[in-house]
Design a protein around this motif. Structure first.
Motif, PDB file in Angstrom:
ATOM      1  N   PHE A  88       0.378 -17.086  -0.436  1.00 13.39           N
ATOM      2  CA  PHE A  88      -0.948 -16.531  -0.673  1.00 13.39           C
ATOM      3  C   PHE A  88      -1.396 -15.656   0.494  1.00 13.39           C
ATOM      4  O   PHE A  88      -1.886 -14.556   0.316  1.00 13.39           O
ATOM      5  N   GLU A  89      -1.219 -16.171   1.720  1.00 10.71           N
ATOM      6  CA  GLU A  89      -1.703 -15.460   2.895  1.00 10.71           C
ATOM      7  C   GLU A  89      -0.864 -14.228   3.229  1.00 10.71           C
ATOM      8  O   GLU A  89      -1.365 -13.286   3.810  1.00 10.71           O
ATOM      9  N   LYS A  90       0.411 -14.259   2.893  1.00  4.28           N
ATOM     10  CA  LYS A  90       1.304 -13.156   3.246  1.00  4.28           C
ATOM     11  C   LYS A  90       1.507 -12.159   2.114  1.00  4.28           C
ATOM     12  O   LYS A  90       2.240 -11.198   2.266  1.00  4.28           O
ATOM     13  N   ALA A  91       0.871 -12.388   0.994  1.00  4.38           N
ATOM     14  CA  ALA A  91       1.051 -11.511  -0.166  1.00  4.38           C
ATOM     15  C   ALA A  91       0.594 -10.096   0.165  1.00  4.38           C
ATOM     16  O   ALA A  91      -0.385  -9.900   0.881  1.00  4.38           O
ATOM     17  N   MET A  92       1.298  -9.146  -0.382  1.00  2.00           N
ATOM     18  CA  MET A  92       0.947  -7.742  -0.165  1.00  2.00           C
ATOM     19  C   MET A  92      -0.143  -7.291  -1.132  1.00  2.00           C
ATOM     20  O   MET A  92      -0.626  -6.177  -1.038  1.00  2.00           O
ATOM     21  N   THR A  93      -0.499  -8.129  -2.068  1.00  4.93           N
ATOM     22  CA  THR A  93      -1.553  -7.794  -3.025  1.00  4.93           C
ATOM     23  C   THR A  93      -2.789  -8.625  -2.705  1.00  4.93           C
ATOM     24  O   THR A  93      -2.707  -9.657  -2.057  1.00  4.93           O
ATOM     25  N   GLY A  94      -3.918  -8.170  -3.186  1.00  8.73           N
ATOM     26  CA  GLY A  94      -5.143  -8.926  -2.984  1.00  8.73           C
ATOM     27  C   GLY A  94      -5.158 -10.154  -3.871  1.00  8.73           C
ATOM     28  O   GLY A  94      -4.945 -10.052  -5.079  1.00  8.73           O
TER      29      GLY A  94
END
Length: 172
Positions: A88-94
């Motif tokens: 969740f924290e490293k995702a490239m999307t919001g």
């Protein structure tokens, strides 16, 4: 008994015998007859003499409950939560998590940057604060269906309105 558990267990026994606690109860590890360590909950109490005197205990009555499966489950849940949080924290999307009423309970940096807010500013904010007014009604229907257990999730193409007023199309 596992060597690391000896001191806390003895401390708990001493506290119980001194009358500081009404029951002896402590989690510890014990060596299984096969040689591996198992997590147990040890619980017991003294059966006192006829006069109830603390100096006249007759015997100790207790039980051991095997907590090994429970401890494994706890470790598995922690690993799963850690993996999810990292994703969740490293995702490239919001990404965000909202309650059934549309209030954000989790919001991550990429979404905050996309909308022009800080993560802290988004937490607790309702989706109506940044959903384009023409898209809000259809999304609220989806949220109501989730709240009524009619669906688990939804996908929608919609518009966000950033803090600066820019319109962004997103696939949610």
């Amino acid at each position: 008994m596992h060597p690391d558990d000896r001191a806390p267990t003895l401390h708990q026994v001493e506290a119980y015998l001194a009358g500081d606690t009404e029951i002896f109860e402590i989690p510890m590890r014990m060596r299984h007859r096969d040689g591996h360590w198992v997590h147990i909950l040890s619980r017991g109490s003294l059966v006192r003499g006829h006069d109830g005197s603390p100096s006249m205990p007759r015997r100790l009555v207790g039980l051991h409950v095997d907590l090994t499966a429970f401890k494994k489950m706890q470790a598995d849940v922690l690993e799963s939560e850690t993996r999810f949080r990292t994703l969740f924290e490293k995702a490239m999307t919001g990404m965000a998590v909202a309650d059934p009423k549309g209030n954000l309970t989790e919001a991550y940096e990429q979404l905050a940057r996309l909308l022009g807010y800080s993560r802290g500013e988004l937490l607790g904010k309702n989706i109506s604060a940044f959903t384009h007014p023409e898209d809000l009604a259809s999304e609220l229907v989806f949220l109501q269906e989730i709240s009524n257990d009619l669906r688990d999730d939804y996908r929608i193409e919609k518009r966000y309105v950033t803090r600066s007023g820019e319109i962004l199309w997103v696939d949610l």
